[in-house]
Design a protein around this motif. Structure first.
Motif, PDB file in Angstrom:
ATOM      1  N   VAL A  57      47.796  17.311  17.957  1.00 12.42           N
ATOM      2  CA  VAL A  57      46.576  16.939  17.236  1.00 12.42           C
ATOM      3  C   VAL A  57      46.909  16.517  15.810  1.00 12.42           C
ATOM      4  O   VAL A  57      47.815  17.040  15.178  1.00 12.42           O
ATOM      5  CB  VAL A  57      45.524  18.077  17.264  1.00 12.42           C
ATOM      6  N   ASP A  58      46.130  15.544  15.350  1.00  9.98           N
ATOM      7  CA  ASP A  58      46.389  14.980  14.020  1.00  9.98           C
ATOM      8  C   ASP A  58      45.170  14.147  13.629  1.00  9.98           C
ATOM      9  O   ASP A  58      44.396  13.713  14.481  1.00  9.98           O
ATOM     10  CB  ASP A  58      47.642  14.075  14.075  1.00  9.98           C
ATOM     11  N   ILE A  59      45.037  13.911  12.336  1.00  9.01           N
ATOM     12  CA  ILE A  59      43.996  12.981  11.877  1.00  9.01           C
ATOM     13  C   ILE A  59      44.384  11.561  12.302  1.00  9.01           C
ATOM     14  O   ILE A  59      43.535  10.676  12.409  1.00  9.01           O
ATOM     15  CB  ILE A  59      43.831  13.117  10.340  1.00  9.01           C
ATOM     16  N   ASP A  60      45.663  11.359  12.577  1.00 11.16           N
ATOM     17  CA  ASP A  60      46.211  10.075  13.038  1.00 11.16           C
ATOM     18  C   ASP A  60      46.339  10.146  14.569  1.00 11.16           C
ATOM     19  O   ASP A  60      47.351  10.604  15.094  1.00 11.16           O
ATOM     20  CB  ASP A  60      47.568   9.867  12.349  1.00 11.16           C
ATOM     21  N   LEU A  61      45.295   9.673  15.269  1.00 11.38           N
ATOM     22  CA  LEU A  61      45.281   9.794  16.732  1.00 11.38           C
ATOM     23  C   LEU A  61      46.382   8.953  17.382  1.00 11.38           C
ATOM     24  O   LEU A  61      47.009   9.397  18.346  1.00 11.38           O
ATOM     25  CB  LEU A  61      43.905   9.409  17.294  1.00 11.38           C
ATOM     26  N   ALA A  62      46.620   7.748  16.834  1.00 11.68           N
ATOM     27  CA  ALA A  62      47.642   6.879  17.439  1.00 11.68           C
ATOM     28  C   ALA A  62      49.009   7.575  17.393  1.00 11.68           C
ATOM     29  O   ALA A  62      49.757   7.566  18.376  1.00 11.68           O
ATOM     30  CB  ALA A  62      47.694   5.546  16.704  1.00 11.68           C
ATOM     31  N   GLY A  63      49.315   8.186  16.263  1.00  8.16           N
ATOM     32  CA  GLY A  63      50.599   8.883  16.132  1.00  8.16           C
ATOM     33  C   GLY A  63      50.679  10.084  17.050  1.00  8.16           C
ATOM     34  O   GLY A  63      51.722  10.347  17.666  1.00  8.16           O
ATOM     35  N   ALA A  64      49.579  10.834  17.155  1.00  5.40           N
ATOM     36  CA  ALA A  64      49.572  12.018  18.025  1.00  5.40           C
ATOM     37  C   ALA A  64      49.737  11.600  19.488  1.00  5.40           C
ATOM     38  O   ALA A  64      50.449  12.258  20.264  1.00  5.40           O
ATOM     39  CB  ALA A  64      48.278  12.809  17.830  1.00  5.40           C
ATOM     40  N   THR A  65      49.098  10.480  19.851  1.00  3.47           N
ATOM     41  CA  THR A  65      49.195   9.974  21.225  1.00  3.47           C
ATOM     42  C   THR A  65      50.630   9.546  21.518  1.00  3.47           C
ATOM     43  O   THR A  65      51.163   9.790  22.605  1.00  3.47           O
ATOM     44  CB  THR A  65      48.221   8.790  21.423  1.00  3.47           C
TER      45      THR A  65
ATOM     46  N   ARG B 213      63.989  27.530  28.179  1.00  2.00           N
ATOM     47  CA  ARG B 213      62.665  27.150  28.738  1.00  2.00           C
ATOM     48  C   ARG B 213      61.695  28.268  28.377  1.00  2.00           C
ATOM     49  O   ARG B 213      61.073  28.882  29.241  1.00  2.00           O
ATOM     50  CB  ARG B 213      62.750  26.999  30.264  1.00  2.00           C
ATOM     51  N   ARG B 214      61.592  28.533  27.076  1.00  2.00           N
ATOM     52  CA  ARG B 214      60.842  29.713  26.636  1.00  2.00           C
ATOM     53  C   ARG B 214      59.336  29.550  26.694  1.00  2.00           C
ATOM     54  O   ARG B 214      58.607  30.517  26.495  1.00  2.00           O
ATOM     55  CB  ARG B 214      61.281  30.088  25.210  1.00  2.00           C
ATOM     56  N   PHE B 215      58.849  28.303  26.952  1.00  2.00           N
ATOM     57  CA  PHE B 215      57.403  28.083  26.894  1.00  2.00           C
ATOM     58  C   PHE B 215      56.829  27.596  28.222  1.00  2.00           C
ATOM     59  O   PHE B 215      55.737  27.045  28.258  1.00  2.00           O
ATOM     60  CB  PHE B 215      57.080  27.099  25.755  1.00  2.00           C
ATOM     61  N   THR B 216      57.551  27.851  29.293  1.00  2.00           N
ATOM     62  CA  THR B 216      57.068  27.416  30.604  1.00  2.00           C
ATOM     63  C   THR B 216      55.692  28.021  30.868  1.00  2.00           C
ATOM     64  O   THR B 216      55.505  29.232  30.764  1.00  2.00           O
ATOM     65  CB  THR B 216      58.061  27.846  31.701  1.00  2.00           C
ATOM     66  N   GLY B 217      54.741  27.154  31.158  1.00  2.00           N
ATOM     67  CA  GLY B 217      53.386  27.608  31.485  1.00  2.00           C
ATOM     68  C   GLY B 217      52.541  27.959  30.269  1.00  2.00           C
ATOM     69  O   GLY B 217      51.368  28.306  30.408  1.00  2.00           O
ATOM     70  N   LYS B 218      53.103  27.864  29.070  1.00  2.00           N
ATOM     71  CA  LYS B 218      52.337  28.251  27.876  1.00  2.00           C
ATOM     72  C   LYS B 218      51.599  27.053  27.289  1.00  2.00           C
ATOM     73  O   LYS B 218      52.086  25.928  27.325  1.00  2.00           O
ATOM     74  CB  LYS B 218      53.264  28.852  26.818  1.00  2.00           C
ATOM     75  N   ALA B 219      50.432  27.337  26.741  1.00  2.00           N
ATOM     76  CA  ALA B 219      49.613  26.301  26.107  1.00  2.00           C
ATOM     77  C   ALA B 219      49.793  26.403  24.595  1.00  2.00           C
ATOM     78  O   ALA B 219      49.656  27.489  24.021  1.00  2.00           O
ATOM     79  CB  ALA B 219      48.147  26.502  26.480  1.00  2.00           C
ATOM     80  N   CYS B 220      50.134  25.278  23.978  1.00  2.00           N
ATOM     81  CA  CYS B 220      50.460  25.272  22.547  1.00  2.00           C
ATOM     82  C   CYS B 220      49.687  24.166  21.830  1.00  2.00           C
ATOM     83  O   CYS B 220      49.642  23.028  22.310  1.00  2.00           O
ATOM     84  CB  CYS B 220      51.955  25.021  22.336  1.00  2.00           C
ATOM     85  N   VAL B 221      49.113  24.501  20.689  1.00  2.00           N
ATOM     86  CA  VAL B 221      48.460  23.515  19.820  1.00  2.00           C
ATOM     87  C   VAL B 221      49.348  23.303  18.599  1.00  2.00           C
ATOM     88  O   VAL B 221      49.781  24.272  17.968  1.00  2.00           O
ATOM     89  CB  VAL B 221      47.071  24.009  19.368  1.00  2.00           C
ATOM     90  N   ILE B 222      49.607  22.035  18.275  1.00  2.00           N
ATOM     91  CA  ILE B 222      50.397  21.709  17.079  1.00  2.00           C
ATOM     92  C   ILE B 222      49.571  20.753  16.233  1.00  2.00           C
ATOM     93  O   ILE B 222      49.212  19.663  16.688  1.00  2.00           O
ATOM     94  CB  ILE B 222      51.744  21.029  17.445  1.00  2.00           C
ATOM     95  N   THR B 223      49.266  21.147  14.989  1.00  2.00           N
ATOM     96  CA  THR B 223      48.537  20.238  14.096  1.00  2.00           C
ATOM     97  C   THR B 223      49.536  19.399  13.300  1.00  2.00           C
ATOM     98  O   THR B 223      50.671  19.808  13.067  1.00  2.00           O
ATOM     99  CB  THR B 223      47.607  21.001  13.126  1.00  2.00           C
ATOM    100  N   GLY B 224      49.073  18.223  12.880  1.00  2.00           N
ATOM    101  CA  GLY B 224      49.984  17.320  12.169  1.00  2.00           C
ATOM    102  C   GLY B 224      51.090  16.840  13.078  1.00  2.00           C
ATOM    103  O   GLY B 224      52.221  16.605  12.636  1.00  2.00           O
ATOM    104  N   ALA B 225      50.762  16.652  14.362  1.00  2.00           N
ATOM    105  CA  ALA B 225      51.795  16.362  15.374  1.00  2.00           C
ATOM    106  C   ALA B 225      52.145  14.881  15.456  1.00  2.00           C
ATOM    107  O   ALA B 225      52.986  14.495  16.255  1.00  2.00           O
ATOM    108  CB  ALA B 225      51.331  16.863  16.743  1.00  2.00           C
ATOM    109  N   ALA B 226      51.518  14.047  14.626  1.00  2.00           N
ATOM    110  CA  ALA B 226      51.778  12.603  14.711  1.00  2.00           C
ATOM    111  C   ALA B 226      53.095  12.201  14.087  1.00  2.00           C
ATOM    112  O   ALA B 226      53.575  11.093  14.326  1.00  2.00           O
ATOM    113  CB  ALA B 226      50.636  11.839  14.032  1.00  2.00           C
ATOM    114  N   SER B 227      53.670  13.072  13.261  1.00  2.00           N
ATOM    115  CA  SER B 227      54.747  12.622  12.382  1.00  2.00           C
ATOM    116  C   SER B 227      55.693  13.777  12.058  1.00  2.00           C
ATOM    117  O   SER B 227      55.338  14.945  12.223  1.00  2.00           O
ATOM    118  CB  SER B 227      54.077  12.103  11.099  1.00  2.00           C
ATOM    119  N   GLY B 228      56.886  13.424  11.591  1.00  2.00           N
ATOM    120  CA  GLY B 228      57.787  14.374  10.947  1.00  2.00           C
ATOM    121  C   GLY B 228      58.006  15.679  11.709  1.00  2.00           C
ATOM    122  O   GLY B 228      58.338  15.695  12.894  1.00  2.00           O
ATOM    123  N   ILE B 229      57.832  16.776  10.980  1.00  2.00           N
ATOM    124  CA  ILE B 229      58.120  18.099  11.541  1.00  2.00           C
ATOM    125  C   ILE B 229      57.172  18.418  12.703  1.00  2.00           C
ATOM    126  O   ILE B 229      57.587  18.979  13.717  1.00  2.00           O
ATOM    127  CB  ILE B 229      58.024  19.176  10.434  1.00  2.00           C
ATOM    128  N   GLY B 230      55.904  18.060  12.563  1.00  2.00           N
ATOM    129  CA  GLY B 230      54.927  18.346  13.630  1.00  2.00           C
ATOM    130  C   GLY B 230      55.310  17.671  14.936  1.00  2.00           C
ATOM    131  O   GLY B 230      55.221  18.272  16.012  1.00  2.00           O
TER     132      GLY B 230
END
Ligand code: NAD
Length: 273
Positions: free
Chosen positions: A53-61, A19-36
Motif C-alpha cells: 500500500v502506498d499513496i502512489d498506487l502505480a508504484g505499489a502495483t 520461508r518464515r511467512f508462509t501463510g501469513k498476511a502482511c501489510v506494508i505501507t510506503g511499498a511503492a519505493s525504496g525500503i518499503g
C-alpha cells in the motif's frame, strides 16, 4: 569509497530456504519505493501474502507484480495521513485476507530544515506522514492483530531512523518525528506485550533509495555528494534497501519471539561513533 563487499552473502538472500511467512498476511505501507518495496518483496519471497500500500498506487502495483506471489496479495492506494483512507484499508485487509499477522509501518517523508526554515505547514506534514501515519495504521489494524486464536504471535515493525536516536543538523522536524516513532514503539510494546503482539522498530542509517537520491539531486555535484556520503559510515559504503528488509523480516518473524520494544540500528556503524 566502496560498495558492499562481494564477499558478503547476496543481499536479501535470507538463506536459501527461509520461508518464515508462509501463510501469513502482511501489510506494508510506503511499498511503492525504496525500503518499503524491498520489505514487500522480501516478505513475499518468504511466503507472505502481501498488501502493498502506498499513496502512489502505480508504484505499489508494480511492487506487487514484481513479488513472487502477486496473486496472493493486493495493492492499494492509501494515504497514511487520513483516518478514512486507513479505515478502508483495514476493511479491505479483513475482506481479502480474513485477518492480519504483520504490519510494517514504513511510509515516510524527509524535508530538510532547521526550525526557522520549517514552516508550520511543513512541520505538520512531516508529523502527519511519519508519526500520525504509524499511529493511525496501527490503531486500525489492532483488532486483527489482537484477534484470538492465532497459531503464532503477531508483529508490528515501524521504520523509524537512526535520526530517531541521534540528530543531524537541518533535519529538526524529521528527527523529532522519528524520535516519536521510537517512543511509540516502546509504548506499544508495553501495551500489547501480554497479548501476543510484538512491536519493534528499525533505525536505518544512510540507505540508497529514491529518498536519498532526491537529496543528492539537490547538490551541485551528485557524484561528489555520493562519494562523501559513502565515506560517512565506518564500513565506507551506503546501505541497500535489502539490508533493512532483512532486519524487518527478522523482527516480524517468529524467530524474534522474545524481542519487543527494541530499536534496531542498521547503519554500517554510524551510530556507534
Ligand atoms: N533512505 C534512507 O536513508 C532512510 C534512512 C532512515 C530511515 N528511512 C525511512 O525509511 C522509510 C522509507 O524511506 P525510503 O528511503 O524508502 O523513501 P522513498 O521515498 O523511496 O519511499 C517512501 C514511500 O512512502 C510513500 N509515502 C509518502 N507519503 C505517503 C502517505 N501519505 N501515504 C502513503 N504512502 C506515502 C511514498 O510514496 C514512497 O513510496 C521512511 O520512513 C524513511 O524515513 C530512510
Amino acid at each position: 569509497m566502496m560498495d558492499v563487499p562481494s564477499t558478503l552473502l547476496p543481499i536479501g538472500s535470507g538463506g536459501p530456504s527461509a520461508r518464515r511467512f508462509t501463510g501469513k498476511a502482511c501489510v506494508i505501507t510506503g511499498a511503492a519505493s525504496g525500503i518499503g518495496r524491498a520489505v514487500a518483496l522480501r516478505l513475499a519471497a518468504e511466503g507472505a501474502r502481501i498488501a502493498a500500500v502506498d499513496i502512489d498506487l502505480a508504484g505499489a502495483t508494480e511492487t506487487l507484480s514484481l513479488s513472487n506471489n502477486p496473486e496472493g496479495g493486493f495493492a492499494a492506494s492509501v494515504d497514511v495521513r487520513s483516518a478514512d483512507s486507513v479505515a478502508k484499508l483495514a476493511a479491505e485487509v479483513e475482506a481479502r485476507f480474513g485477518g492480519l499477522d504483520v504490519l510494517v509501518n514504513n511510509a515516510g517523508i524527509e524535508i530538510l530544515g532547521s526550525i526557522d526554515e520549517t514552516a508550520p505547514e511543513v512541520w505538520d506534514e512531516i508529523m502527519a506522514v511519519n508519526l500520525r501515519g504509524p499511529y493511525l495504521v496501527s490503531r486500525a489494524m489492532l483488532p486483527m492483530l489482537l484477534a484470538p486464536g492465532k497459531q503464532t504471535g503477531t508483529a508490528i515493525v515501524h521504520n523509524a531512523s537512526l535520526m530517531g536516536l541521534v540528530s543531524s543538523a537541518r533535519l529538526a522536524a524529521y528527527c523529532a518525528s522519528k524520535a516519536g516513532v521510537v517512543s511509540l514503539t516502546r509504548s506499544m510494546a508495553l501495551d500489547y506485550a501480554t497479548r501476543n503482539l510484538r512491536v519493534n522498530c528499525v533505525c536505518p542509517g544512510i540507505i540508497h533509495t529514491p529518498m536519498l537520491e532526491r537529496r543528492f539531486a539537490m547538490q551541485p555535484d551528485r557524484e561528489a555528494a555520493y562519494r562523501a556520503t559513502s565515506l560517512r559510515p565506518p564500513v565506507h559504503y551506503i546501505g541497500h534497501a535489502e539490508d533493512v528488509a532483512a532486519a524487518v523480516a527478522y523482527l516480524a518473524s517468529d524467530e524474534a519471539r522474545f524481542v519487543t520494544g527494541s530499536a534496531l540500528t542498521i547503519d554500517g556503524g554510524v551510530g556507534a561513533a
